[in-house]
Motif scaffolding. Structure first.
Motif, short mmCIF file in Angstrom:
data_model
loop_
_atom_site.label_atom_id
_atom_site.label_comp_id
_atom_site.label_asym_id
_atom_site.label_seq_id
_atom_site.Cartn_x
_atom_site.Cartn_y
_atom_site.Cartn_z
N ALA A 77 0.83 -1.21 0.00
CA ALA A 77 0.00 0.00 0.00
C ALA A 77 0.86 1.26 0.00
O ALA A 77 0.59 2.20 -0.76
CB ALA A 77 -0.93 0.00 1.21
N ILE A 78 1.88 1.27 0.82
CA ILE A 78 2.76 2.44 0.88
C ILE A 78 3.43 2.68 -0.48
O ILE A 78 3.48 3.80 -0.97
CB ILE A 78 3.80 2.27 2.01
N ASP A 79 3.90 1.60 -1.10
CA ASP A 79 4.52 1.72 -2.43
C ASP A 79 3.52 2.25 -3.46
O ASP A 79 3.82 3.19 -4.20
CB ASP A 79 5.01 0.36 -2.93
N ILE A 80 2.36 1.61 -3.53
CA ILE A 80 1.37 1.96 -4.56
C ILE A 80 0.88 3.39 -4.38
O ILE A 80 0.79 4.14 -5.35
CB ILE A 80 0.21 0.94 -4.54
N ILE A 81 0.59 3.79 -3.16
CA ILE A 81 0.15 5.15 -2.90
C ILE A 81 1.23 6.15 -3.31
O ILE A 81 0.96 7.16 -3.96
CB ILE A 81 -0.25 5.33 -1.43
N ALA A 82 2.48 5.87 -2.94
CA ALA A 82 3.58 6.78 -3.29
C ALA A 82 3.73 6.92 -4.81
O ALA A 82 3.90 8.03 -5.33
CB ALA A 82 4.89 6.30 -2.67
N ILE A 83 3.66 5.80 -5.51
CA ILE A 83 3.81 5.83 -6.97
C ILE A 83 2.67 6.62 -7.61
O ILE A 83 2.89 7.47 -8.47
CB ILE A 83 3.89 4.40 -7.54
N LEU A 84 1.44 6.34 -7.17
CA LEU A 84 0.29 7.04 -7.76
C LEU A 84 0.26 8.52 -7.41
O LEU A 84 -0.15 9.34 -8.22
CB LEU A 84 -1.01 6.34 -7.34
N LYS A 85 0.73 8.88 -6.21
CA LYS A 85 0.81 10.30 -5.86
C LYS A 85 1.79 11.02 -6.78
O LYS A 85 1.53 12.14 -7.22
CB LYS A 85 1.24 10.47 -4.39
N LYS A 86 2.93 10.39 -7.08
CA LYS A 86 3.91 11.01 -7.98
C LYS A 86 3.34 11.20 -9.37
O LYS A 86 3.75 12.10 -10.10
CB LYS A 86 5.17 10.14 -8.06
#
Length: 135
Positions: free
Chosen positions: A52-61
């Motif tokens: 979740a942390i990875d996916i959220i960070a990638i999508l925020k970028k």
């Protein structure tokens, strides 16, 4: 990395403390009154939250607007001598918002195949599959 674990009653209730000082209550799932999560549940939670942390960070970028993020993680176990380790895990990522489904899938691919240290820790012993559902 280091954690501390302290017994909190005369049974199996434990309090785990991370380097941040935050705590998690852990208990034996077979007790009549369970006041914490089981160690095996913690493993599933670790896979789900790390990705979740990875996916959220990638999508925020990528400037994707996530209004809701949920994840469901199920694990299948098998008998091995006197223990029951995980044989496989399946992760369902549930996203809502103004999100391009292709970008969400690519973010999940990057997480599970490259970045998520928790799921990578299981590479050689647990099959982890995943799917992404947007809106």
């Amino acid at each position: 990395m280091k954690v501390q674990i302290e017994r909190k009653n005369t049974e199996y209730l434990l309090e785990a403390t991370g380097v941040s000082g935050n705590t998690v209550m852990i208990d034996h799932s077979g007790m009549e009154t369970v006041r914490g999560v089981s160690p095996m549940e913690l493993l599933l939670m670790g896979v789900g939250s790390c990705s979740a942390i990875d996916i959220i960070a990638i999508l925020k970028k990528q400037r994707q607007d996530i209004t809701s993020y949920k994840v469901e993680v199920t694990g299948e176990r098998y008998e091995l001598d006197d223990s029951k380790p995980f044989k496989s895990m399946h992760v369902i990522v549930l996203l809502e918002g103004d999100i391009n489904p292709d970008k969400a899938q690519k973010a999940a691919d990057l997480s599970f195949e490259k970045y998520c240290s928790v799921s990578k820790s299981f590479d050689k012993c647990v099959e982890i599959t995943y799917e992404v559902k947007v809106n």
